[in-house]
Design an enzyme around this catalytic site. Structure first.
Site, mmCIF file in Angstrom:
data_model
loop_
_atom_site.group_PDB
_atom_site.id
_atom_site.type_symbol
_atom_site.label_atom_id
_atom_site.label_comp_id
_atom_site.label_asym_id
_atom_site.label_seq_id
_atom_site.Cartn_x
_atom_site.Cartn_y
_atom_site.Cartn_z
ATOM 1 N N ASP A 296 0.872 -1.164 0.000
ATOM 2 C CA ASP A 296 0.000 0.000 0.000
ATOM 3 C C ASP A 296 0.916 1.224 0.000
ATOM 4 O O ASP A 296 2.125 1.133 0.241
ATOM 5 C CB ASP A 296 -0.955 -0.017 1.208
HETATM 6 C C1 NOJ Z 1 -3.959 4.066 0.030
HETATM 7 C C2 NOJ Z 1 -5.144 3.142 0.049
HETATM 8 O O1 NOJ Z 1 -5.163 2.427 1.258
HETATM 9 C C3 NOJ Z 1 -5.150 2.188 -1.124
HETATM 10 O O2 NOJ Z 1 -6.350 1.461 -1.103
HETATM 11 C C4 NOJ Z 1 -4.991 2.940 -2.411
HETATM 12 O O3 NOJ Z 1 -5.030 2.047 -3.498
HETATM 13 C C5 NOJ Z 1 -3.691 3.719 -2.382
HETATM 14 N N1 NOJ Z 1 -3.716 4.656 -1.263
HETATM 15 C C6 NOJ Z 1 -3.436 4.489 -3.658
HETATM 16 O O4 NOJ Z 1 -4.303 5.554 -3.744
#
Ligand code: NOJ
Length: 872
Positions: A296
């Site tokens: 993530d």
């Molecule tokens: C953080 C989020 O938790 C995730 O779901 C997302 O894909 C990424 N940011 C990118 O925006």
């Protein structure tokens, strides 16, 4: 390199004192239920399993991936694994390119319900809402259509679907991005979505692995009220992990998900993206995952440790947004040439990424990226953070196709009728229709007027955060109802200010039918809306909605309530009122919201949705609350999943709490009856644990270890804060800025071992041991439509596994059947070995216990008229 050594120290300290997940027992329960405890630890597991192409369709993808990776230099492999940094390229995440082979940078783009940050895209029904359709075909179609849109914008990896959070507590801010707190409903929905996305030629990224069940403290950070607080640790036992939270991930892996995103939170006090047990042992070992693990955004907290612990791609590549530094990039190059990380591990990262690419057919499906996440302008900077590379950045390609009709149908099929005193469907001939509520109308700032939808203005059709997409338009309920009634010459008026009490009462008094729209919102924790930091603070409806319902229903004895919400809301104080003649849950329907609800209200669609969660009387009925304040000073809050597998309806059943509307419940404009349960045993033979050894890690390269070979190319146009794989010096010590460069490092035991490894008994193929899907029983039942109009019914099959630690009943199968009036249809469902097994922490495998097992079939988790004992 000092920080690399420190990272090692950290993991060896944490993991040395570890115990296997199954060894913690609950003293208050005769020691029989393993529970999750504060300061739980996560056992080490190394080496990281290398992908070997096991599983349908993977062998060919692996052959191609091996051939591709064999040609790559170390720098090129590193480029494939490391993002270029936040806002470095057009997508929310991009890795480096391989210009020598004409291989462009791979593009990762949110979201699980469409394309975030792009124009001319569809805003699909959210996961938690389309779950309520209980319709495999709808899930697949939505996945396919979302995949097609991503494909046409040039996206390589769609950052969805979501099964973590699963929805342990309904206040969890991102539950609506996923499907349901039931693992089987979620598992089938995620598998269908993955298949749909990938059949469109785009890699699905199933996320967030794992136990990312709340927004508060998901990441280490500074909080206004508490100062620094480390990331929350979700503490879980082995049985709960397997029987609940891992279950849908296994289905996603079995369906071939090309990618999985590791989560921000810690699991048993080990960071999600460097948890060797969960990534190496469980995901790549037991579940036989053949694709790649992507972090993530900034969930990576180490270089070498995360490589050994199984992470394959660093997103967005920088240590913090736009820091210009990376745990990988040049540091990964250095760690290979100084012998810290074996090259086979980096090869495996690259192979896994490329295998997913070939598995879904990106080699023939790819088109150039034709949008830019950081600007809707036609011309602008390609590298938004650096403000360089000016040119054409957005071709405004309209990728929506005919998806609007499907979205309208899907949302109508997902609408759940909770109460009906016979008033619905409306005829359209009602003399005076009054519509109430801010939730019936448009956000005054426009449908995309709040960044990432971080506000609760106007009708709610998706939550907030990264799991969103721009609306092309948002059909509001008020306009759809007007479109319905005005051409027929009816009177229709509205009050959309929820606090205009006098006007509300005055209008309600005149109405022959009043339709009240209320909502409850939540989202991702980086945005706070009305004091809710992602997670909901409570389960009441927002915008004074409860008072609105009371004000309207006090003056109109034919009040219909429509709820747009991210999950359950409290309805206890009003749902029984006689003046409230009908209640509909419409969830988060997406762009066609108004049309979908009008289809149901006016009877073009006979509702067949069933709620994918429980409506309880009060928030405490759902079990442990979220953690809103630190429990451990500045250290990781300890979130002990002590309730085990008992969440949502399993908790209500166990604790003998009567819900208001139980899981699986939903009415229709007709009625159905159930009869003729038939259970046939199917011979499947005994379960054989997987044995034997894997092959050795393939050797795909033997790169030079001379730093001189990894210097910056002379002709490179440097982009500010971009992450590159090159070294700053021909001397390793200088390039690494580490005075101990080249000295002895300590590895976690086994981390560098590339020799054949024992296969895992519960594994053997993507998703787990293939025999878990052997059919042991085949079930049929007859469902009759007793009314006068056609309707859809969702017969549900539940099983009681019979043990003292088992849920009273657990959903195992279902189908959505369209049945003509007066006709019967046959519900057919299989029961697999997995469906009747428990996870055994001692043998580390699935076993069928000796307890008597019962199968139930009915219309909800509490209306189960048919049952039979399973005879093994
Ligand atoms: C953080 C989020 O938790 C995730 O779901 C997302 O894909 C990424 N940011 C990118 O925006």
């Amino acid at each position: 390199m000092l920080w690399l050594a420190q990272a090692f120290l950290a993991i060896s300290l944490v993991e040395a004192q570890s115990t296997p997940y199954g060894n913690t027992t609950n003293p208050s329960n005769n020691g029989s239920i393993p529970v999750a405890l504060s300061n739980a630890t996560s056992p080490p597991f190394y080496p990281s399993p290398w992908g070997d192409g096991t599983g349908d369709g993977w062998a060919e993808a692996y052959e191609k991936a091996h051939a591709f990776v064999r040609q790559l230099t170390l720098l090129e492999k590193v480029n494939l694994t490391t993002g270029v940094g936040w806002e470095g390229e057009a997508c929310v995440g991009n890795v480096g390119e391989i210009p020598r082979l004409g291989f462009r940078s791979l593009c990762m783009q949110d979201s699980p319900l469409g394309i975030r940050f792009a124009d001319y895209v569809s805003a699909f029904t959210s996961g938690g809402t389309i779950a309520a359709s209980w319709d495999r075909g709808e899930w697949y179609r939505r996945g396919y259509q979302m995949g097609m849109e991503h494909r046409q914008k040039g996206v390589d990896v769609q950052l969805g679907p979501v099964v973590g959070p699963l929805g342990r507590n309904p206040k969890g801010g991102r539950n609506w991005e996923g499907f349901s707190p039931d693992p089987v409903l979620s598992g089938i929905a995620v598998a269908q979505t993955v298949r749909g996305i990938q059949d469109a030629g785009v890699i699905a990224c199933t996320k967030h692995y794992i136990l990312n069940e709340q927004e508060h403290f998901r990441q280490p950070g500074n909080f206004e009220d508490f100062g620094f607080v480390d990331a929350i640790s979700s503490n879980i036992d082995d049985k709960t992990l397997h029987e609940l939270y891992l279950w849908p991930f296994a289905d996603a892996v079995r369906a071939g998900t090309g990618s999985i995103m590791c989560s921000y939170n810690k699991i048993n006090n080990s960071q999600g993206c460097q948890n060797s047990y969960l990534q190496n042992y469980i995901l790549k070992g037991e579940l036989g995952f053949q694709g790649f693990i992507m972090s993530d955004w900034d969930a990576q907290h180490s270089g070498v440790a995360s490589s050994f612990a199984g992470m394959d791609m660093s997103m967005p590549g920088d240590t913090d947004f736009d820091s210009g530094l990376s745990f990988w990039g040049a540091n990964l190059t250095l760690s290979v040439i100084n012998g810290t990380v074996p090259e086979w591990r980096v090869d495996d990262m690259a192979v896994r990424i490329m295998a997913a690419y070939y598995f879904v057919g990106r080699d023939t499906a790819q088109v150039p990226v034709n949008f830019n996440s950081w600007s809707l302008d036609t011309f602008g900077y390609r590298h938004a953070f650096a403000q360089t590379g000016y040119g054409l950045i957005n071709e405004h390609v309209d990728v929506r196709d005919e998806h609007a009709m499907a979205i309208r149908t899907a949302a109508a099929k997902s609408t759940v009728l909770l109460k009906n005193n016979g008033v619905l469907p409306l005829t359209g001939r009602e003399k005076f229709t009054a519509v109430f509520g801010d939730d019936s109308t448009e956000n005054p700032y426009g449908p995309n007027g709040c960044p990432d939808h971080g506000c609760d203005n106007g009708t709610l059709a998706m939550g907030w955060g990264s799991g969103t997409a721009f609306y092309p338009y948002l059909v509001t309920p008020l306009e759809a109802i007007k479109n319905e009634l005005v051409p027929q010459g009816r009177v229709v008026q509205s009050v959309v200010d929820n606090w205009a009490y006098d006007q509300i009462t005055a209008l309600a008094k005149q109405a022959s039918v009043a339709i009240v729209f209320v909502n409850s919102d939540s989202g991702e924790g980086y945005i706070t809306v009305d004091g809710n930091m992602g997670d909901r603070n409570n389960l009441t409806v927002w915008q004074d909605g409860e008072q609105l319902i009371k004000n309207v229903s006090a003056s109109c004895n034919n009040t219909v309530v429509v709820i747009h919400s991210v999950g359950p809301v409290l309805v206890d104080s009003w749902y029984e009122s006689e003046n409230i003649t009908a209640i509909l849950w419409a969830g988060l329907p997406g762009e066609q919201s108004g049309n979908s609800i009008a289809d149901v209200l006016y009877g073009r669609v006979n509702p067949g949705g069933k709620i994918p969660f429980t409506f309880g009387r009060q928030a405490s009925d759902y079990g442990p609350d979220l953690i809103y304040e630190p429990t451990n000073g500045h250290d990781s809050p300890q979130d002990n999943f002590e309730e085990g597998v008992f969440i949502d309806y399993r908790a209500f059943d166990k604790n003998d709490i009567t819900p208001i509307y139980e899981f699986g419940f939903g009415l229709s404009y007709t009625t159905f009856s159930y009869s003729d349960l038939n259970v046939q045993k199917v011979e499947a033979g005994p379960y054989t644990p997987t044995t034997g050894m894997t092959g050795a890690a393939p050797v795909l390269g033997n790169s030079s270890t001379d730093p001189a070979d990894y210097q910056w190319p002379a002709n490179l146009t440097y982009v500010k804060q971009y992450i590159y794989p090159y070294l700053n010096s021909t001397d390793g010590k200088t390039a690494s800025n580490d005075s101990e460069y080249g000295l002895n490092y300590t590895w976690p035991e086994g981390a560098t071992d590339s020799s054949p490894q024992p296969r895992i008994a519960a594994g053997g193929a993507p998703g787990g041991n293939p025999q878990l899907w052997d059919v042991l029983f085949s079930v049929t039942a007859s469902i009759t439509n007793n009314g006068t109009i056609p309707g859809d019914e969702v017969p549900q099959l539940y099983i009681s596994l019979g043990g003292p630690d088992d849920p009273k009943v657990a959903l195992r199968n279902f189908d959505r059947l369209s049945i003509q009036p007066g006709q019967s249809a046959t519900f057919t469902a299989d029961i697999t070995r997995r469906d009747v097994s428990n996870w055994d922490t001692v043998s580390q495998n699935w076993v069928i216990s000796n307890h008597t097992k019962t199968v139930y079939v009915g219309s909800s988790s509490r209306t189960l008229p048919l049952s039979a004992k399973l005879q093994f």
